[in-house]
Write a protein that holds these residues in place. Structure first.
Motif, short mmCIF file in Angstrom:
data_model
loop_
_atom_site.label_atom_id
_atom_site.label_comp_id
_atom_site.label_asym_id
_atom_site.label_seq_id
_atom_site.Cartn_x
_atom_site.Cartn_y
_atom_site.Cartn_z
N LEU A 295 58.58 -20.71 8.86
CA LEU A 295 59.96 -20.96 9.29
C LEU A 295 60.01 -21.82 10.54
O LEU A 295 60.87 -22.70 10.67
CB LEU A 295 60.67 -19.63 9.51
N SER B 266 61.68 -25.45 10.92
CA SER B 266 62.70 -25.63 11.94
C SER B 266 62.36 -26.79 12.86
O SER B 266 63.21 -27.64 13.17
CB SER B 266 62.86 -24.33 12.75
N MET C 170 65.36 -26.89 8.41
CA MET C 170 66.17 -25.67 8.28
C MET C 170 67.62 -25.99 8.60
O MET C 170 68.19 -25.49 9.58
CB MET C 170 65.62 -24.59 9.20
N GLY D 237 64.59 -27.37 -0.70
CA GLY D 237 63.26 -26.82 -0.57
C GLY D 237 62.75 -26.24 -1.87
O GLY D 237 63.54 -25.82 -2.75
N MET E 123 66.29 -19.31 4.60
CA MET E 123 66.58 -20.72 4.35
C MET E 123 67.98 -20.91 3.79
O MET E 123 68.74 -21.79 4.24
CB MET E 123 65.54 -21.30 3.39
N CYS F 146 70.22 -24.33 3.33
CA CYS F 146 69.25 -25.04 2.49
C CYS F 146 69.45 -24.68 1.02
O CYS F 146 69.82 -23.54 0.70
CB CYS F 146 67.82 -24.67 2.89
N VAL G 279 67.41 -24.00 -2.27
CA VAL G 279 66.02 -23.63 -2.51
C VAL G 279 65.79 -23.31 -3.99
O VAL G 279 66.55 -22.56 -4.60
CB VAL G 279 65.62 -22.40 -1.66
#
Length: 289
Positions: free
Chosen positions: A71, A75, A80, A86, A100, A105, A107
């Motif tokens: 993370l 970041s 992030m 992602g 996330m 985000c 994902v």
């Protein structure tokens, strides 16, 4: 080692030696590095433990470090944030996807199919998520946002679907040491970069043999990567224009010298596996632009 054309591969790899730093590893300026006591005492570590709703009193556990490392790397590299896409491999029941998604985000979470997970023994260990909702069981992300930001699909890390491309970042947490061998694991890391857009970020954590740079565990359910494996991977990546910096500093704190054995304790940064000592290594790679 010469090919038929006379091209010297070993000399070429020397040309692309990665940058290696020796400072105490830090989460505030992460590179490819190992879990250490000092990182588990840092504000960044505590912050991500709170965000994942996991204990942090502190607990010197490499799995918590892996979550914080992934993370923090994302970041620090600007991944992030809303609109970033992602791709997670072998996500199990990790809280990372929810963190996330809570930050906007999008994902795609992937893992083995249920039959293969059961066959390999993951389904009964609490490390396999049979449903998408299980990835947000701590309530980290509002359910409506989670449903709109996260999708789930089956994926084989040894045969990544060709339509999984164009992502801003990819990641895995202690997964690619389970794909069958050291060579298959290294190939996965290289293949994961194909899923990224130019300039995208890959963050992977795995098992690292701090006992030996020669003898190790290979061709088993869990393999231990050596420095020679990571050096070789890094040189190949750099030769292709990707960016990676390595730090093999194992830490200077008293808990960095502790080797955990069963039954496991709360000091779990390094542990004994067969006759070897292993810890968690994080890889941070930026794809060539």
């Amino acid at each position: 080692m010469m090919t038929n054309s006379g091209f010297n591969i070993e000399k070429t790899m020397i040309k692309y030696q990665p940058l290696i730093v020796n400072d105490e590893p830090s989460l505030t300026n992460p590179v490819s590095q190992m879990a250490t006591e000092a990182q588990c005492r840092s504000d960044a570590f505590y912050y991500w433990c709170e965000e994942t709703r996991l204990p942090h009193e502190p607990i010197f556990h490499r799995k918590l470090w892996e979550y914080a490392y992934i993370l923090q790397c994302l970041s620090e590299t600007g991944m992030m944030s809303p609109g970033r896409r992602g791709l997670g491999f072998g996500v199990g029941q990790e809280p990372l996807v929810a963190v996330m998604a809570a930050r906007g985000c999008e994902v795609v979470a992937t893992d083995l199919d249920s039959e293969e997970a059961t066959k390999q023994g993951w389904a009964g260990t609490g490390q396999y998520a049979a449903t998408l909702e299980a990835l947000n069981d701590r309530g980290i992300c509002p359910p409506e946002r989670f449903a709109s930001k996260v999708s789930y699909r089956v994926a084989d890390m040894n045969k990544i679907d060709p339509d999984l491309v164009g992502f801003d970042f990819v990641y895995s947490s202690c997964a690619f040491e389970h794909v069958g061998s050291i060579e298959l694991g290294l190939q996965f890391v290289k293949n994961s970069l194909k899923c990224l857009r130019p300039g995208g970020i890959a963050v992977h954590t795995t098992e690292f043999n701090v006992f030996s740079n020669d003898a190790t565990i290979d061709h088993q359910q869990t393999v231990l990567f050596r420095r020679q494996d990571i050096d070789r991977l890094a040189a190949e990546l750099i030769s292709q224009g990707h960016e990676i910096v390595l730090n093999y500093n194992t830490g200077s704190g008293p808990f960095d010298r502790h080797i955990d054995v069963p039954p496991w304790s709360g000091i779990h940064l390094k542990l004994q596996l067969e006759q070897y000592v292993t810890t968690s290594l994080g890889l941070l790679i930026q794809k060539a632009s």
